[in-house]
Design a protein around this motif. Structure first.
Motif, PDB file in Angstrom:
ATOM      1  N   LEU A 440       0.837  -1.196   0.000  1.00 54.47           N
ATOM      2  CA  LEU A 440       0.000   0.000   0.000  1.00 54.47           C
ATOM      3  C   LEU A 440       0.868   1.239   0.000  1.00 54.47           C
ATOM      4  N   GLU A 441       0.349   2.294  -0.586  1.00 54.16           N
ATOM      5  CA  GLU A 441       1.038   3.576  -0.544  1.00 54.16           C
ATOM      6  C   GLU A 441       0.944   4.159   0.865  1.00 54.16           C
ATOM      7  N   PRO A 442       1.875   5.010   1.261  1.00 55.34           N
ATOM      8  CA  PRO A 442       1.847   5.571   2.622  1.00 55.34           C
ATOM      9  C   PRO A 442       0.580   6.333   2.960  1.00 55.34           C
ATOM     10  N   SER A 443      -0.192   6.750   1.955  1.00 55.95           N
ATOM     11  CA  SER A 443      -1.423   7.482   2.240  1.00 55.95           C
ATOM     12  C   SER A 443      -2.536   6.579   2.747  1.00 55.95           C
ATOM     13  N   SER A 444      -2.375   5.253   2.615  1.00 58.44           N
ATOM     14  CA  SER A 444      -3.410   4.343   3.059  1.00 58.44           C
ATOM     15  C   SER A 444      -3.453   4.266   4.582  1.00 58.44           C
ATOM     16  N   PRO A 445      -4.617   3.872   5.161  1.00 57.96           N
ATOM     17  CA  PRO A 445      -4.730   3.806   6.615  1.00 57.96           C
ATOM     18  C   PRO A 445      -3.687   2.895   7.236  1.00 57.96           C
ATOM     19  N   CYS A 446      -2.911   3.437   8.129  1.00 58.73           N
ATOM     20  CA  CYS A 446      -1.931   2.708   8.917  1.00 58.73           C
ATOM     21  C   CYS A 446      -0.780   2.151   8.107  1.00 58.73           C
ATOM     22  N   ALA A 447      -0.630   2.527   6.863  1.00 61.11           N
ATOM     23  CA  ALA A 447       0.547   2.076   6.114  1.00 61.11           C
ATOM     24  C   ALA A 447       1.781   2.734   6.720  1.00 61.11           C
ATOM     25  N   PRO A 448       2.780   1.939   7.149  1.00 62.74           N
ATOM     26  CA  PRO A 448       3.928   2.525   7.843  1.00 62.74           C
ATOM     27  C   PRO A 448       4.869   3.223   6.890  1.00 62.74           C
TER      28      PRO A 448
END
Length: 450
Positions: A440-448
């Protein structure tokens, strides 16, 4: 009947924050949600990831007479779309109770198996906003704690290596069905989805518009709080916890004096689950009571969640209690031993068995143990660790082509993306393999952040 009468338009919106360069397995039952997912994914791959592998998989749970024919129907749809299709059957006896949970576990296990066979690290599932609202409503009815109200994570790591990604969690089922009708695509209606003897159909029937909106607001807020609480707990674990010897966690006394009691209690629940090898966190009230007793100095020894908590002057130790350890068993590749170690085989293990080490494992050389670690606790911790045994002889934690590899309980089977930060802290503490980043891209929920 499933038909395909029109070429769908490209609609990449649900997938723009997902990296599909490594390919994907898409789960399709033939219902409206998974059928819409398949068509949208097919067009997204063709437009943006033409070289990536896309394989569709149908899990036949063998619970209804029509299920095999329905799986074949899905195969014909996939053939019309030019997508490889696999059918996997949930074989063997089915439980008399808890059939939904058992079926879900079997489904993910079979999907992950195909992903490994195909050499991809992602399974894409068609869960929608409706599924999310129903999940939250069911958990509200069961009075689950605030963590559970976050619902399903956008990405969940299964068995430490396969990501289950849910790109449709913001879309309503009605939207997807409208899209299918516009394109002349049919779907299969599973009669069990309307059978109110099951919990989810009952909740679905009772969930009106206001209930849906409330559930989605609760999920969003609970997810935000869970990510935040987990990140803060991870910092406490990194600051105060160490593992001086396998199976023994040392907590600095300052841990119980942390001013943020909510975070300290949450970190303690995580540590207890990790040391005890449990798939769920320790009970909140009992963990808070234990933390208070430790802070007041009124508890010197206690057990909670299969963990012996030993508080001594200048140190607090956590180790797996000796009771309830697994009986000797054959070495089976991938098996989770006591929730704390995964068994790995390089080849056939023959007569090798896995059993607690008991008193066979020697302590480190004199002076190697930190001075604050009592020898008695070190011996007890090592005795509760798994060992490889062959013909009655202990070979240690690995030997004869077998190894016992540390994992991060309570996330060894399922690691929701909400819990990535505390899971990473626990992995570092236990000496487990680093947790892979979600696709997932960092903008996704809780993506570190990488």
């Amino acid at each position: 009947m499933l038909t395909l009468e029109a070429e769908p338009d490209h609609d990449a919106r649900p997938f723009l924050d997902i990296d599909f360069s490594g390919g994907a397995v898409v789960a399709i039952s033939g219902g409206s949600d998974s059928t819409a997912l398949l068509i949208l994914l097919k067009n997204h791959f063709r437009a943006r990831w033409p070289a990536a592998k896309l394989v569709a998989v149908t899990i036949d749970h063998a619970l209804r007479a029509a299920s095999h024919d329905e799986a074949l129907q899905v195969g014909r749809l996939c053939a019309g779309l030019g997508i490889e299709h696999r059918i996997r059957v949930w074989d063997g006896p089915k439980p008399r109770s808890g059939i939904a949970a058992a079926g879900r576990e079997a489904r993910y296990r079979l999907l992950a198996t195909v992903a490994r066979e195909e050499g991809v690290g992602m399974v894409v599932s068609g869960h929608t906003a409706d599924d999310q609202a129903e999940t939250v409503a069911m958990r509200l009815e069961r009075s689950e704690d605030a963590r559970g109200l976050a619902g399903m994570a956008p990405a969940t790591l299964y068995d430490d290596e396969v990501w289950i990604v849910r790109p449709l969690l913001r879309l309503r089922r009605a939207q997807l069905r409208d899209m299918l009708r516009q394109r002349g695509v049919g779907w299969i209606d599973d009669p069990t989805n309307e059978d109110r003897t099951y919990e989810r159909p009952r909740v679905r029937a009772a969930l009106d518009g206001e209930g849906f909106a409330t559930a989605m607001r609760l999920a969003a807020e609970a997810a935000r709080k869970r990510c935040d609480l987990g990140a803060r707990a991870a910092r406490l674990i990194r600051r105060h916890a160490a593992q001086p010897i396998s199976g023994l966690v040392y907590l600095q006394p300052a841990f119980v004096g942390e001013p943020d009691r909510e975070v300290a209690a949450y970190a303690l629940r995580l540590l207890l689950a990790a040391v005890g090898g449990l798939p769920q966190l320790a009970d909140t009230e009992r963990a808070e009571a234990l933390l208070a007793a430790l802070a007041e100095g009124t508890s010197s020894r206690a057990t909670l969640a299969r963990v012996l908590v030993d508080a001594r002057r200048g140190a607090i130790f956590l180790l797996r209690e000796a009771r309830g350890l697994p009986e000797p068993m054959p070495a089976v590749d991938g098996f989770l031993w006591d929730g704390r170690r995964r068994i790995t085989l390089r080849d056939s293990a023959g007569s090798v068995v896995i059993a607690p080490a008991g008193g066979t494992e020697a302590l480190p050389a004199t002076g190697a143990l930190p001075r604050q670690v009592p020898e008695s606790l070190a011996r007890a911790a090592l005795a509760a660790e798994p060992a490889v045994w062959c013909d009655g002889r202990c070979l240690g934690r690995q030997g004869a082509g077998v190894a016992t590899v540390p994992v991060v309980a309570p996330f060894a089977r399922f690691l929701p993306g909400f819990d990535l930060e505390p899971a990473r802290a626990l992995a570092q503490l236990a000496g487990a393999a680093p947790i892979p980043y979600p696709p997932l891209e960092p903008s996704s929920p809780c993506a570190p952040r990488r």
